[in-house]
Design a protein around this motif. Structure first.
Motif, short mmCIF file in Angstrom:
data_model
loop_
_atom_site.label_atom_id
_atom_site.label_comp_id
_atom_site.label_asym_id
_atom_site.label_seq_id
_atom_site.Cartn_x
_atom_site.Cartn_y
_atom_site.Cartn_z
N ALA A 117 56.09 12.79 64.18
CA ALA A 117 56.75 11.52 64.47
C ALA A 117 58.18 11.75 64.94
N GLU A 118 58.89 12.71 64.35
CA GLU A 118 60.27 13.00 64.75
C GLU A 118 60.33 13.55 66.16
N VAL A 119 59.31 14.30 66.58
CA VAL A 119 59.28 14.86 67.93
C VAL A 119 58.90 13.77 68.92
N ALA A 152 52.91 16.90 57.33
CA ALA A 152 52.50 17.34 58.67
C ALA A 152 52.71 16.23 59.69
N ILE A 153 52.56 14.98 59.28
CA ILE A 153 52.72 13.84 60.20
C ILE A 153 54.19 13.58 60.47
N LEU A 163 47.41 16.84 46.54
CA LEU A 163 47.93 17.90 47.40
C LEU A 163 47.59 17.61 48.87
N ALA A 164 46.39 17.14 49.13
CA ALA A 164 45.99 16.82 50.51
C ALA A 164 46.86 15.71 51.09
N LEU A 165 47.15 14.69 50.28
CA LEU A 165 48.02 13.61 50.75
C LEU A 165 49.42 14.13 51.06
#
Length: 106
Positions: free
Chosen positions: A91-93, A86-87, A78-80
């Motif tokens: 990256a898209e922004v 979230a990353i 779940l953490a991965l």
């Protein structure tokens, strides 16, 4: 009276008493003979039930260990997933902003 003086007093009294007398050698045999046969049978049943309970508790511990490991693995997965999701938006922004900077320079 302070704690140290009371400890000293206790140590002094114990030293005065000397060694405790040993119980008679036949005491255990006499105690066993005093226990009625009816009660002895019940004691065996209680001991058997206690042994069975210990075995079942060990099985419960195994399940608890397995559940703990499964929860740890699921938590890591779940953490991965949360980290990757979230990353990705960050990256898209960043990519359009970097492209805009390059266009402004060029």
């Amino acid at each position: 009276m302070s704690i140290r003086s009371s400890e000293r007093e206790i140590a002094r009294r114990l030293a005065e008493r000397g060694a405790e007398p040993e119980p008679p050698a036949e005491l255990l045999a006499r105690l066993k003979s005093d226990i009625p046969a009816e009660l002895g049978g019940r004691l065996r049943l209680v001991e058997a039930a206690a042994a069975e309970e210990r075995e079942s508790a060990a099985g419960g511990r195994r399940w608890l260990l397995a559940a703990s490991i499964a929860a740890a693995v699921a938590g890591g997965f779940l953490a991965l997933q949360v980290r990757e999701r979230a990353i990705a938006p960050v990256a898209e922004v960043e990519e359009p902003a970097i492209a805009a900077e390059r266009a402004g320079r060029g």
